[in-house]
Design a protein around this motif. Structure first.
Motif: not given
Length: 210
Positions: A21-40
């Protein structure tokens, strides 16, 4: 394309069950922000964790799988997947690219086991949605082998290939068993296959059971 990230040697060897178990790598955060996560969204990316586990595949071999889950559930889910590994329960697809990768990287059969996705609850095939956040939007849900464990409403399913699995009396590879349900219940998670009424979500496990 997201790739397996700095896996421990024990996981690479696949000689037995292991998990990290570990924190999300920056590359994965960027991938999620593009399509799977947004403010709110009801959970911040900093509250999510990358869970890496050993699991059995439909080919009878061990594989490395990864899920994005809430940090408050990550260690508990690691114990669940240890039990699934001991049961030799097969999981068809559970890589990051299977869910979060580009369309060309996603399996054509869409039989992907996944967890976090910031979205509203999906309506039943024969009903309307509540408009509430899904448990997946919190990282508090796992969908397991969705083709073999479909979301059923009034006998209808979204994926025509799942129709043979509406009959739960015929046990086939990848279908959720009582032992799998017990593994999730051991950490207090409920199963969508136990819902009352005509609607069942056989793939769905969550903290609330809904």
């Amino acid at each position: 394309m997201i790739r397996l990230l700095a896996l421990p040697l024990a996981l690479v060897a696949l000689s037995s069950y292991d998990a990290s178990v570990r924190p999300l790598p920056a590359s994965l955060e960027s991938r999620l922000e593009a399509r799977f996560w947004q403010p709110g969204c009801p959970v911040a990316l900093s509250e999510l964790r990358l869970l890496t586990v050993t699991h059995w595949g439909f080919d009878g071999r061990e594989h490395v799988g990864q899920l994005v889950v809430n940090r408050d559930s990550a260690e508990k889910l690691a114990t669940v997947f240890r039990k699934l590994h001991a049961l030799k329960f097969p999981i068809r697809h559970m890589r990051l690219d299977d869910l979060y990768g580009p369309k060309r990287a996603q399996p054509a059969d869409r039989d992907v086991t996944g967890a976090f996705h910031c979205r509203r609850a999906v309506p039943s095939p024969c009903g309307s949605g509540s408009g509430n956040w899904s448990n997946h939007a919190y990282g508090h849900a796992v969908d397991l082998n969705p083709r073999e464990n479909p979301y059923v409403g009034c006998g209808a399913v979204y994926d025509p290939a799942s129709r043979p699995y509406v009959d739960r009396t015929r046990r086939r590879k990848g279908m959720v068993t009582p032992a799998v349900v017990r593994a999730f219940r051991s950490i207090g998670w409920g199963w969508g296959g136990s819902w009352s009424g005509a609607t069942k979500d056989y793939m769905h496990f969550s903290t609330t059971g809904h």
